[in-house]
Design a protein around this motif. Structure first.
Motif, PDB file in Angstrom:
ATOM      1  N   MET A  96       0.848  -1.186   0.000  1.00 30.79           N
ATOM      2  CA  MET A  96       0.000   0.000   0.000  1.00 30.79           C
ATOM      3  C   MET A  96       0.881   1.233   0.000  1.00 30.79           C
ATOM      4  O   MET A  96       1.759   1.390   0.848  1.00 30.79           O
ATOM      5  CB  MET A  96      -0.895   0.008   1.249  1.00 30.79           C
ATOM      6  N   ASP A  97       0.672   2.132  -0.962  1.00 36.39           N
ATOM      7  CA  ASP A  97       1.445   3.358  -1.062  1.00 36.39           C
ATOM      8  C   ASP A  97       0.837   4.403  -0.126  1.00 36.39           C
ATOM      9  O   ASP A  97      -0.258   4.902  -0.350  1.00 36.39           O
ATOM     10  CB  ASP A  97       1.415   3.859  -2.515  1.00 36.39           C
ATOM     11  N   ASN A  98       1.562   4.722   0.946  1.00 35.92           N
ATOM     12  CA  ASN A  98       1.051   5.715   1.888  1.00 35.92           C
ATOM     13  C   ASN A  98       1.841   7.017   1.809  1.00 35.92           C
ATOM     14  O   ASN A  98       1.919   7.772   2.782  1.00 35.92           O
ATOM     15  CB  ASN A  98       1.070   5.168   3.318  1.00 35.92           C
ATOM     16  N   SER A  99       2.438   7.269   0.651  1.00 42.82           N
ATOM     17  CA  SER A  99       3.280   8.461   0.508  1.00 42.82           C
ATOM     18  C   SER A  99       2.496   9.749   0.728  1.00 42.82           C
ATOM     19  O   SER A  99       3.027  10.720   1.290  1.00 42.82           O
ATOM     20  CB  SER A  99       3.961   8.478  -0.862  1.00 42.82           C
ATOM     21  N   ASP A 100       1.234   9.785   0.295  1.00 49.51           N
ATOM     22  CA  ASP A 100       0.424  10.985   0.523  1.00 49.51           C
ATOM     23  C   ASP A 100       0.215  11.220   2.012  1.00 49.51           C
ATOM     24  O   ASP A 100       0.290  12.358   2.497  1.00 49.51           O
ATOM     25  CB  ASP A 100      -0.939  10.863  -0.176  1.00 49.51           C
ATOM     26  N   GLU A 101      -0.057  10.131   2.748  1.00 55.99           N
ATOM     27  CA  GLU A 101      -0.254  10.249   4.193  1.00 55.99           C
ATOM     28  C   GLU A 101       1.016  10.767   4.863  1.00 55.99           C
ATOM     29  O   GLU A 101       0.961  11.646   5.735  1.00 55.99           O
ATOM     30  CB  GLU A 101      -0.623   8.883   4.787  1.00 55.99           C
ATOM     31  N   VAL A 102       2.154  10.211   4.474  1.00 53.21           N
ATOM     32  CA  VAL A 102       3.430  10.626   5.057  1.00 53.21           C
ATOM     33  C   VAL A 102       3.690  12.096   4.753  1.00 53.21           C
ATOM     34  O   VAL A 102       4.049  12.889   5.644  1.00 53.21           O
ATOM     35  CB  VAL A 102       4.580   9.751   4.529  1.00 53.21           C
ATOM     36  N   ARG A 103       3.532  12.478   3.497  1.00 58.87           N
ATOM     37  CA  ARG A 103       3.808  13.858   3.102  1.00 58.87           C
ATOM     38  C   ARG A 103       2.941  14.850   3.881  1.00 58.87           C
ATOM     39  O   ARG A 103       3.433  15.845   4.428  1.00 58.87           O
ATOM     40  CB  ARG A 103       3.571  14.024   1.592  1.00 58.87           C
ATOM     41  N   GLU A 104       1.655  14.552   3.949  1.00 58.83           N
ATOM     42  CA  GLU A 104       0.745  15.490   4.615  1.00 58.83           C
ATOM     43  C   GLU A 104       0.990  15.533   6.118  1.00 58.83           C
ATOM     44  O   GLU A 104       0.881  16.596   6.742  1.00 58.83           O
ATOM     45  CB  GLU A 104      -0.693  15.105   4.294  1.00 58.83           C
ATOM     46  N   PHE A 105       1.320  14.395   6.710  1.00 60.06           N
ATOM     47  CA  PHE A 105       1.590  14.389   8.147  1.00 60.06           C
ATOM     48  C   PHE A 105       2.831  15.213   8.456  1.00 60.06           C
ATOM     49  O   PHE A 105       2.812  16.080   9.347  1.00 60.06           O
ATOM     50  CB  PHE A 105       1.758  12.954   8.648  1.00 60.06           C
ATOM     51  N   LEU A 106       3.929  14.965   7.745  1.00 58.17           N
ATOM     52  CA  LEU A 106       5.163  15.700   8.020  1.00 58.17           C
ATOM     53  C   LEU A 106       5.009  17.183   7.708  1.00 58.17           C
ATOM     54  O   LEU A 106       5.523  18.038   8.441  1.00 58.17           O
ATOM     55  CB  LEU A 106       6.324  15.105   7.218  1.00 58.17           C
ATOM     56  N   THR A 107       4.294  17.509   6.649  1.00 53.06           N
ATOM     57  CA  THR A 107       4.105  18.910   6.288  1.00 53.06           C
ATOM     58  C   THR A 107       3.310  19.651   7.361  1.00 53.06           C
ATOM     59  O   THR A 107       3.665  20.769   7.762  1.00 53.06           O
ATOM     60  CB  THR A 107       3.387  19.022   4.938  1.00 53.06           C
ATOM     61  N   THR A 108       2.224  19.020   7.839  1.00 47.39           N
ATOM     62  CA  THR A 108       1.410  19.685   8.860  1.00 47.39           C
ATOM     63  C   THR A 108       2.157  19.783  10.183  1.00 47.39           C
ATOM     64  O   THR A 108       2.023  20.781  10.904  1.00 47.39           O
ATOM     65  CB  THR A 108       0.070  18.956   9.073  1.00 47.39           C
ATOM     66  N   ARG A 109       2.986  18.762  10.531  1.00 52.21           N
ATOM     67  CA  ARG A 109       3.739  18.865  11.782  1.00 52.21           C
ATOM     68  C   ARG A 109       4.801  19.956  11.676  1.00 52.21           C
ATOM     69  O   ARG A 109       5.027  20.694  12.650  1.00 52.21           O
ATOM     70  CB  ARG A 109       4.430  17.536  12.114  1.00 52.21           C
ATOM     71  N   ARG A 110       5.456  20.061  10.533  1.00 49.74           N
ATOM     72  CA  ARG A 110       6.470  21.119  10.361  1.00 49.74           C
ATOM     73  C   ARG A 110       5.845  22.499  10.477  1.00 49.74           C
ATOM     74  O   ARG A 110       6.424  23.418  11.065  1.00 49.74           O
ATOM     75  CB  ARG A 110       7.158  20.938   9.001  1.00 49.74           C
ATOM     76  N   ALA A 111       4.635  22.647   9.937  1.00 48.25           N
ATOM     77  CA  ALA A 111       3.958  23.946   9.990  1.00 48.25           C
ATOM     78  C   ALA A 111       3.554  24.332  11.402  1.00 48.25           C
ATOM     79  O   ALA A 111       3.334  25.512  11.689  1.00 48.25           O
ATOM     80  CB  ALA A 111       2.723  23.917   9.085  1.00 48.25           C
ATOM     81  N   ASN A 112       3.471  23.334  12.293  1.00 49.63           N
ATOM     82  CA  ASN A 112       3.034  23.606  13.669  1.00 49.63           C
ATOM     83  C   ASN A 112       4.154  24.074  14.585  1.00 49.63           C
ATOM     84  O   ASN A 112       3.885  24.500  15.713  1.00 49.63           O
ATOM     85  CB  ASN A 112       2.411  22.341  14.283  1.00 49.63           C
ATOM     86  N   VAL A 113       5.406  24.010  14.125  1.00 50.78           N
ATOM     87  CA  VAL A 113       6.544  24.349  14.980  1.00 50.78           C
ATOM     88  C   VAL A 113       7.111  25.704  14.559  1.00 50.78           C
ATOM     89  O   VAL A 113       7.452  25.897  13.389  1.00 50.78           O
ATOM     90  CB  VAL A 113       7.648  23.271  14.895  1.00 50.78           C
ATOM     91  N   THR A 114       7.213  26.611  15.499  1.00 52.65           N
ATOM     92  CA  THR A 114       7.791  27.921  15.201  1.00 52.65           C
ATOM     93  C   THR A 114       9.292  27.888  15.473  1.00 52.65           C
ATOM     94  O   THR A 114       9.766  27.096  16.314  1.00 52.65           O
ATOM     95  CB  THR A 114       7.151  29.014  16.061  1.00 52.65           C
ATOM     96  N   PRO A 115      10.082  28.753  14.819  1.00 48.91           N
ATOM     97  CA  PRO A 115      11.524  28.802  15.101  1.00 48.91           C
ATOM     98  C   PRO A 115      11.827  29.053  16.577  1.00 48.91           C
ATOM     99  O   PRO A 115      12.774  28.482  17.126  1.00 48.91           O
ATOM    100  CB  PRO A 115      11.999  29.957  14.217  1.00 48.91           C
ATOM    101  N   ALA A 116      11.011  29.888  17.234  1.00 54.09           N
ATOM    102  CA  ALA A 116      11.261  30.195  18.643  1.00 54.09           C
ATOM    103  C   ALA A 116      11.170  28.955  19.515  1.00 54.09           C
ATOM    104  O   ALA A 116      11.885  28.826  20.514  1.00 54.09           O
ATOM    105  CB  ALA A 116      10.262  31.250  19.121  1.00 54.09           C
ATOM    106  N   GLN A 117      10.296  28.013  19.139  1.00 54.41           N
ATOM    107  CA  GLN A 117      10.124  26.799  19.938  1.00 54.41           C
ATOM    108  C   GLN A 117      11.360  25.921  19.928  1.00 54.41           C
ATOM    109  O   GLN A 117      11.572  25.128  20.851  1.00 54.41           O
ATOM    110  CB  GLN A 117       8.923  25.995  19.436  1.00 54.41           C
ATOM    111  N   VAL A 118      12.168  26.025  18.881  1.00 57.69           N
ATOM    112  CA  VAL A 118      13.380  25.191  18.778  1.00 57.69           C
ATOM    113  C   VAL A 118      14.643  26.052  18.825  1.00 57.69           C
ATOM    114  O   VAL A 118      15.715  25.624  18.397  1.00 57.69           O
ATOM    115  CB  VAL A 118      13.345  24.345  17.478  1.00 57.69           C
ATOM    116  N   GLU A 119      14.477  27.286  19.333  1.00 54.49           N
ATOM    117  CA  GLU A 119      15.595  28.200  19.564  1.00 54.49           C
ATOM    118  C   GLU A 119      16.368  28.518  18.288  1.00 54.49           C
ATOM    119  O   GLU A 119      17.603  28.542  18.267  1.00 54.49           O
ATOM    120  CB  GLU A 119      16.528  27.633  20.645  1.00 54.49           C
TER     121      GLU A 119
END
Length: 305
Positions: A1-24
Motif C-alpha cells: 500500500m502506497d502511503n506516501s500521501d499520508e506521510v507527506r501530509e503528516f510531516l508537512t502539517t507537523r512542520r507547519a506547527n513548529v515555530t523557530p522560537a520553539q526550537v531556539e
C-alpha cells in the motif's frame, strides 16, 4: 500500500506547527512558510536537506529508527504523533503481499468479557474497536448511550453503534449530547486517524472514512489536519437527556487477548453531581422494559425537583 500521501501530509502539517522560537532558531524576516523550513528541520534532525526533502515527499521506506527518533524530536512530536510516525514507516516498509486491503475479521466479544462488563456496576463500561464501533456494554453504558443506540438501530439496524457516525452524521443528537461538540469531533477524527496509521489495510475502516468524508464537510476538514490521539485516559463530558450533565473520568486499555479491541471504563468522583446522576441512571437501567417509559418520567421529575 502506497502511503506516501499520508506521510507527506503528516510531516508537512507537523512542520507547519513548529515555530523557530520553539526550537531556539532565529525567525528572521520574510518567512514564506508557516512553521519551520525544510532546511531547519534537516538541521535539527541531523540529516541532509536532500534526505529530509525525500522523506517529506512521502518516502519513509528504509528510514532507520534513529532517523525517525531524530525527526520526531526535531518536529516536537508528542507521544501519540511519534507512534503514528513509526506506524507510517512500518506501512511504508510492508511487503506487497501484506499491504493488500482486507476486510476486517468479525469481532465478537467473548462471553467471559461480557461477564466482566456486567460485573462493573459503578460506571459505564464498554468494549469498542478502532473504528469506534461499540461491540458490547454493561447496563449503565447502554443507559448513557441509550439515545445513540436508538438512533443507530433506526438508521442501520443490526449494525454496531458507531460513535463517529453519531458525531458527524446525526448532528441534532450529537449537538445535544456533547456540551462542546467541536472538542468531541476533533478527538473522534484524531482517534480514527491514529487507527488508520496502525491498520491502513482495514477495508471497513477505509469505507467508514470514505463515507464520513463524503457526507460531512466538518469531518473532511478535520481529517485534513492530520491530528492523532491515543484515547487512554481523561475526562468525558456529556449531556444526558434524562439526568443532565455527566462529567466522568475515563480509563481505556487495549485487550491483550483480543487485538484491536479496547475496554473503556467511565466513573465519577464520589459525592459529585455526576455520581448522583449515574446512580439515578443505574436505577433506570435496572427497570424492566415494560416500565421504562414511566421510570424515565420519574427520573426526569426527580432530577427537576
Amino acid at each position: 500500500m502506497d502511503n506516501s500521501d499520508e506521510v507527506r501530509e503528516f510531516l508537512t502539517t507537523r512542520r507547519a506547527n513548529v515555530t523557530p522560537a520553539q526550537v531556539e532558531l532565529p525567525s528572521g524576516p520574510n518567512r514564506r512558510v508557516p512553521g519551520l523550513r525544510r532546511t531547519e528541520v534537516a538541521l535539527l534532525a541531523g540529516v541532509s536537506v536532500e534526505y529530509y526533502s525525500r522523506l517529506e515527499r512521502g518516502s519513509l521506506a528504509g528510514a532507520s529508527d534513529g532517523v525517525l527518533h531524530s525527526l520526531a524530536q526535531a518536529l516536537l512530536l508528542n507521544d501519540d504523533e511519534r507512534a503514528h510516525l513509526f506506524d507510517l514507516a512500518k506501512t511504508a516498509n510492508a511487503s506487497p503481499i501484506s499491504s493488500k486491503r482486507r476486510a476486517a475479521k468479525a469481532q465478537n466479544v467473548r462471553p467471559s468479557l461480557q461477564f466482566i462488563l456486567d460485573a462493573i456496576t459503578g460506571g459505564p463500561a464498554f468494549v469498542r474497536n478502532g473504528r469506534l464501533d461499540i461491540l458490547a456494554s454493561n447496563a449503565l453504558g447502554k443507559a448513557v448511550y441509550a439515545d445513540l443506540y436508538d438512533s443507530a438501530e433506526a438508521t442501520l439496524p443490526g449494525k454496531p453503534m458507531n460513535l463517529a457516525r453519531h458525531c458527524f452524521l446525526d448532528p441534532d443528537r450529537a449537538d445535544r449530547f456533547y456540551p462542546d461538540w467541536g472538542i468531541a469531533a476533533d478527538q473522534t477524527v484524531a482517534i480514527l486517524r491514529t487507527e488508520a496509521g496502525k491498520d491502513p489495510y482495514d477495508k471497513d475502516l477505509q469505507d467508514l472514512i470514505g463515507e464520513l468524508s463524503t457526507r460531512s464537510d466538518a469531518f473532511r476538514a478535520r481529517w485534513g489536519v492530520h491530528d492523532v490521539r491515543r484515547h487512554a485516559s481523561g475526562m468525558k463530558h456529556f449531556i444526558h437527556p434524562l439526568v443532565g450533565p455527566l462529567d466522568m473520568i475515563f480509563e481505556g486499555t487495549e485487550l491483550v487477548a483480543d487485538p484491536g479491541l479496547n475496554l473503556m471504563i467511565y466513573t465519577a468522583a464520589p459525592g459529585t453531581p455526576t455520581a448522583e446522576a449515574l446512580s439515578l441512571l443505574a436505577s433506570w437501567a435496572a427497570t424492566p422494559p415494560t416500565s421504562a417509559a414511566s421510570a424515565a418520567a420519574d427520573l426526569t421529575n426527580e432530577n427537576n425537583s
